[in-house]
Design a protein around this motif. Structure first.
Motif, PDB file in Angstrom:
ATOM      1  N   ALA A 187     -14.598  28.746   1.500  1.00 45.08           N
ATOM      2  CA  ALA A 187     -15.777  28.617   0.646  1.00 45.08           C
ATOM      3  C   ALA A 187     -17.071  28.650   1.459  1.00 45.08           C
ATOM      4  O   ALA A 187     -18.159  28.628   0.889  1.00 45.08           O
ATOM      5  N   GLU A 188     -16.948  28.684   2.791  1.00 40.94           N
ATOM      6  CA  GLU A 188     -18.144  28.800   3.632  1.00 40.94           C
ATOM      7  C   GLU A 188     -18.664  30.231   3.534  1.00 40.94           C
ATOM      8  O   GLU A 188     -17.928  31.187   3.781  1.00 40.94           O
ATOM      9  N   SER A 189     -19.912  30.368   3.179  1.00 42.92           N
ATOM     10  CA  SER A 189     -20.471  31.678   2.890  1.00 42.92           C
ATOM     11  C   SER A 189     -21.935  31.731   3.329  1.00 42.92           C
ATOM     12  O   SER A 189     -22.439  30.789   3.954  1.00 42.92           O
ATOM     13  N   GLY A 190     -22.592  32.825   3.010  1.00 42.48           N
ATOM     14  CA  GLY A 190     -23.997  32.934   3.351  1.00 42.48           C
ATOM     15  C   GLY A 190     -24.485  34.366   3.276  1.00 42.48           C
ATOM     16  O   GLY A 190     -23.730  35.306   3.013  1.00 42.48           O
ATOM     17  N   VAL A 191     -25.776  34.535   3.519  1.00 43.79           N
ATOM     18  CA  VAL A 191     -26.420  35.843   3.572  1.00 43.79           C
ATOM     19  C   VAL A 191     -26.950  36.044   4.983  1.00 43.79           C
ATOM     20  O   VAL A 191     -27.611  35.164   5.547  1.00 43.79           O
ATOM     21  N   LEU A 192     -26.639  37.198   5.557  1.00 40.04           N
ATOM     22  CA  LEU A 192     -27.144  37.558   6.874  1.00 40.04           C
ATOM     23  C   LEU A 192     -28.390  38.408   6.706  1.00 40.04           C
ATOM     24  O   LEU A 192     -28.361  39.447   6.051  1.00 40.04           O
ATOM     25  N   SER A 237     -18.939  27.793  -5.000  1.00 38.06           N
ATOM     26  CA  SER A 237     -18.501  26.850  -6.029  1.00 38.06           C
ATOM     27  C   SER A 237     -18.272  27.638  -7.311  1.00 38.06           C
ATOM     28  O   SER A 237     -19.174  28.355  -7.762  1.00 38.06           O
ATOM     29  N   GLY A 238     -17.071  27.529  -7.867  1.00 35.47           N
ATOM     30  CA  GLY A 238     -16.762  28.307  -9.058  1.00 35.47           C
ATOM     31  C   GLY A 238     -16.803  29.809  -8.809  1.00 35.47           C
ATOM     32  O   GLY A 238     -17.068  30.580  -9.725  1.00 35.47           O
ATOM     33  N   GLY A 239     -16.569  30.204  -7.554  1.00 39.39           N
ATOM     34  CA  GLY A 239     -16.564  31.612  -7.189  1.00 39.39           C
ATOM     35  C   GLY A 239     -17.915  32.175  -6.792  1.00 39.39           C
ATOM     36  O   GLY A 239     -18.002  33.327  -6.364  1.00 39.39           O
TER      37      GLY A 239
END
Length: 363
Positions: free
Chosen positions: A305-310, A330-332
């Motif tokens: 679930a760790e994500s982000g924008v580069l 969260s919730g996709g």
């Protein structure tokens, strides 16, 4: 789509990008894209046509995206399908994600696969509404519904006129770059996958006589594609599906491919597949990011679930600054982090560079 100037300044943060430097002056296929000058010999108001000046541009990348499972209903309202992270994507001059799904409501599920993903063509409306300008379908789910799904996907791409790389009616089409001029910068974007199920390689790989995906397993063909993309371009972006699931360090074959593609003319290499973020940094005048992790992904939890924008700032054909804007799914849907949570996530992300051999800053 006109850029949100206030949002652009906010997401740029430590990249010191001002609203004036990142704003868009008009609408085109990519935010901030410009039209080419009139061909030689055509009237142009009494003056000779001139090339637009190259301005600094802001690129944004998100990771693996689909609308499977609980996410499917979000396509009922494409304008809000990506949730709050769309504000960050719209703030860039050009934004890109990995579309990890076939675009079909039919087809036959690929044999032997535990997970097969597909989505209706409304996914392109969701991408556009979120500020995404180009996507790659070269991944281990792009042909999950085999030849029938491929035909539907190609037809949907054509109808939507949405820039999609890494897939095509034959090898030339699959490896062909998407070209666009953004604020005077001529960009060429290529997509390919280094990850294919062994039993599906032959059926899924585009050839001279067969539709399919651009395969990075064919290194000479990949090098050729990058060399061709570099002709007449200021910036070559290569989107790769590569690495090993849940492995936080790049594989030797990833490093070897990165070195060869940089030598061939790639300025930016960004990829995914591991379902967790990997490290990024600078190498031989280029910027390499080994894994973006999940982005809009129905089953993300825990580490996945760790994500982000580069964000990458490009000046005069080179990446001069980078920034990771962390999020948690969260919730996709990736929800941007703030405050202490964001600071801790950025520190973790920077630590992922330790096993990549990449530099923290351009040389």
């Amino acid at each position: 789509m006109r850029r949100n100037r206030v949002a652009a300044a906010a997401v740029a943060g430590t990249m010191t990008l001002t609203a004036a430097a990142c704003g868009s002056s008009g609408d085109s296929e990519a935010k901030g894209a410009t039209s080419p000058p009139a061909p030689s010999g055509e009237p142009s108001g009494g003056t000779q046509p001139t090339q637009p000046a190259k301005e600094p541009i802001l690129l944004a990348f998100g990771g693996d995206t689909h609308f499977e499972g609980v996410l499917r209903s979000r396509l009922n309202n494409p304008s809000t399908a990506f949730g709050p992270v769309a504000k960050q994507l719209r703030a860039a001059d050009l934004a890109m994600v990995n579309l990890e799904t076939a675009i079909t409501t039919g087809g036959t599920p690929a044999p032997g696969k535990q997970f097969t993903f597909r989505a209706p063509a409304t996914v392109f409306k969701a991408l556009k509404a979120a500020g995404v300008d180009v996507t790659s379908m070269a991944n281990n789910h792009g042909m999950d519904y085999m030849e029938g799904g491929l035909r539907d996907s190609l037809a949907a791409i054509k109808r939507a006129k949405f820039p999609t790389v890494g897939i095509g009616k034959d090898a030339d089409a699959a490896y062909r770059p998407y070209r666009v001029t953004v604020k005077g910068n001529k960009l060429a974007i290529v997509g390919a996958t280094q990850v294919l199920d062994n039993n599906l390689i032959q059926a899924w790989t585009a050839t001279d006589t067969q539709g399919g995906l651009a395969s990075a397993k064919n290194v000479p063909r990949m090098v050729q594609a990058v060399k061709e993309a570099s002709q007449g371009s200021d910036v070559v972006i290569v989107h790769l599906h590569w690495g090993a699931e849940l492995q936080a360090c790049p594989l030797p074959r990833q490093k070897e491919l990165a070195e060869k593609l940089i030598a061939a003319g790639a300025d930016v290499l960004v990829g995914g597949h591991a379902h967790i973020p990997l490290g990024g940094g600078y190498q031989d005048g280029a910027y390499v990011h080994y894994g973006m992790g999940n982005f809009v992904f129905y089953s993300a939890n825990g580490k996945t679930a760790e994500s982000g924008v580069l964000f990458l700032r490009v000046e005069n054909g080179k990446v001069t600054k980078d920034k990771w804007a962390p999020a948690r799914i969260s919730g996709g849907i990736p929800i941007p982090l703030k405050g202490a949570q964001a600071k801790a996530a950025v520190k973790r992300w920077n630590g992922l560079r330790d096993c990549t051999g990449l530099q923290a800053r351009p040389s």
